[in-house]
Scaffold this motif. Structure first.
Motif: not given
Length: 452
Positions: A70, A80, A84
Motif C-alpha cells: 500500500i 491493513l 481500515s
C-alpha cells in the motif's frame, strides 16, 4: 421554543419553525413509533455483528495475501484490516460534531438517517464483489463506507429518542432497541451459518464462496427493516441551512472541552475511559482476526465464538449492574479493568481453540458491563442541573471514537512491527493498567466513596 403538556404517559410538543409559524403538534410515547424506532436497532445491528465481528474479518484474511503493498509500503493483512477500522472511525470522529449540529438544529434527522443507512447497506452489498486480491480495493473501500454508514446513522438514530419519548421512558425504550438488535443480529447470524455450513444446498462449490452471500443478506436486512422506522418516525422540520448551523456542533464540542478541563475529576474519569475503551474496542473488533490468524479458526468456529460473546454478555451486564449496586460504579469498573488485563495476558499465551472459547466467555462477561457502566458513570459526573447534556455526551462520543482509532491503530502497528498479533494483544493490557491507575483517583459519588 417548545412547550410541553403532559397527559398520563404522553406528552404533546409544539415547535415553532424558523419563520415563527406553529409546527404540527407531535404526541410523544406513541407505541407504534417507539416500536418503529427500536426496529432500527434490529436492522443495523446485523452489520455490527456479522460484518465487523463475526464473518467479514476471517473472510478478509482468507482473500487477502499475507503481505499487501500500500503506497509503496508492505504491510500484513491483519495490519491493513486494523488500519481500515482506524481510518473509518477517524473520519467519523472528525465529522461527528457537524452531524450532531445538523441533528440538533438542522431539522434533517430523517434525511441523514436514510442517507447513512443506504450508504452502509449498499456498501455491505458491494462486498459481494470482493473475491480476490484484484478486488481488494473494493473490500477495503466498502468496509470503510459501511462503517461510516453505521456510525453516522447512529448519530441521527439516537437524536430521535428525545423527540419521540418523554425522559421517564428513555431507559425502557433504549433497552427495547438493544434487545431488538440482539435478537435480530443473532437470527441473521444463525441463518448465515446455515448457508455457509451447507453451501452445497445453495449451489456453491465450497464454503468460502458462500460467505459473500452473508454480506448481501446484511445489506438487504439493514436496508429493508430500516424502512419501518423511516416510515414511522416523525417527519423533519426542515429548518434552512446556515453557516452558523454547520459550525454549531464544533462550537459545542469546544465549549464542552473547556468545561471538562475546568473539572479535574471529570477530566480524570474521561482519561481513564479513553484508555479503557481503546482496549475494549480493539478486543471486540479484532478478536476474530486474532482467532483466525493465530489459532486458525474457520468461519463456523468464529460464529460460535461470537455467539458465546453475545450470550455471556447479557449475563455479564446484569452481574456487574448488581456489583455496581453493592460496591458502586467505580469499584465495579476497576474490577472489570483487572479482568480485561488478565484477558489480554491470556490472549498472549493461549494456544488451543478450547482455551480461546473460555477466554471469549471472559470477554463476554465484562463486555456489556464495561460499556453500560462507563456511560452511566459519566452521567453521574455531569454538573447538576446542566441543560447541555447533549453536548457533554457528544464530547463523550467523540472520545469513544478517537480511543477506538488509537486502540486499533496501535494494535495494527505492533502487529506490523513484531510480525504477529500476540504482542499486539499483550500491549492492550497497558491501556487497562493505565486506566486502572487513573480511575483510582476518580470520585464518582459520596455514597460510592463510603462503599469503597
Amino acid at each position: 421554543m417548545s412547550t410541553f403538556r403532559k397527559k398520563g404517559s404522553q406528552s404533546m410538543e409544539k415547535n415553532t419553525n424558523e419563520s415563527g409559524s406553529l409546527a404540527i403538534p407531535f404526541v410523544k410515547n406513541q407505541p407504534r413509533i417507539l416500536q418503529g424506532w427500536a426496529f432500527f436497532d434490529w436492522a443495523n445491528s446485523a452489520y455490527a455483528l456479522v460484518i465487523t465481528v463475526a464473518i467479514f474479518p476471517g473472510y478478509f484474511l482468507h482473500v487477502t495475501a499475507d503481505e499487501v503493498k500500500i503506497l509503496g509500503l508492505k504491510i500484513s493483512d491483519g495490519t491493513l484490516y486494523s488500519f481500515s477500522l482506524s481510518f473509518a472511525y477517524l473520519l467519523i470522529a472528525l465529522v461527528s460534531p457537524l452531524l450532531s449540529g445538523i441533528a440538533d438544529y438542522g431539522g434533517r434527522k430523517k434525511v441523514f438517517l436514510r442517507f447513512f443507512t443506504t450508504l452502509g447497506a449498499l456498501a455491505c452489498i458491494g462486498l459481494l464483489f470482493f473475491t480476490d486480491m484484484k478486488t481488494l480495493w473494493v473490500g477495503v473501500t466498502c468496509f470503510i463506507l459501511a462503517t461510516i454508514g453505521f456510525s453516522g446513522g447512529l448519530v441521527f438514530y439516537n437524536a430521535f429518542l428525545p423527540e419521540i419519548a418523554t425522559e421517564d421512558r428513555y431507559d425502557k425504550v433504549s433497552a427495547t432497541g438493544f434487545s431488538y438488535g440482539f435478537a435480530g443480529s443473532i437470527i441473521l447470524l444463525v441463518t448465515n451459518l446455515i448457508v455457509i455450513q451447507n453451501f452445497e444446498w445453495f449451489g456453491f462449490s465450497e464454503s468460502l464462496k458462500a460467505v459473500p452471500v452473508a454480506f448481501v443478506m446484511v445489506g438487504l436486512w439493514w436496508l429493508g427493516f430500516a424502512q419501518i422506522p423511516l416510515r414511522r418516525l416523525p417527519e423533519d422540520a426542515r429548518h434552512p441551512y446556515s453557516r452558523a448551523l454547520l459550525k454549531r456542533g464544533y462550537e459545542e464540542v469546544s465549549k464542552t472541552a473547556r468545561r471538562v478541563l475546568a473539572r479535574p475529576n471529570m477530566l480524570r474519569y474521561l482519561s481513564a475511559f479513553f484508555f479503557a475503551n481503546a482496549g475494549v474496542q480493539s478486543v471486540l473488533y479484532l478478536a476474530s482476526i486474532f482467532a483466525e490468524k493465530e489459532l486458525h479458526f474457520n468461519t463456523s468456529n468464529l460464529i460460535v465464538l461470537i455467539l458465546i460473546l453475545q450470550v455471556v454478555g447479557i449475563g455479564g451486564a446484569y452481574l456487574f449492574a448488581w456489583i455496581s449496586s453493592k460496591k458502586g460504579n467505580k469499584n465495579a469498573m476497576m474490577y472489570m479493568m483487572v479482568i480485561w488485563t488478565m484477558i489480554c495476558v491470556g490472549g498472549y499465551v493461549v494456544r488451543t481453540g478450547l482455551d480461546f472459547y473460555f477466554l471469549a466467555a471472559a470477554v463476554g462477561l465484562v463486555m456489556g458491563g464495561m460499556q453500560s457502566l462507563a456511560r452511566a458513570t459519566y452521567a453521574k459526573l455531569l454538573p447538576e442541573d446542566t441543560p447541555d447534556t447533549a453536548s457533554y455526551f457528544s464530547f463523550y462520543d467523540i472520545l469513544d471514537k478517537l480511543s477506538t482509532v488509537m486502540g486499533t491503530f496501535v494494535f495494527g502497528l505492533i502487529t506490523q512491527l513484531s510480525g504477529g498479533m500476540r504482542n499486539s494483544v499483550l500491549s492492550l493490557a497497558v491501556f487497562f493498567i493505565i486506566s486502572l491507575i487513573i480511575m483510582r483517583r476518580v470520585v464518582v459519588t459520596k455514597e460510592e466513596t463510603e462503599l469503597g
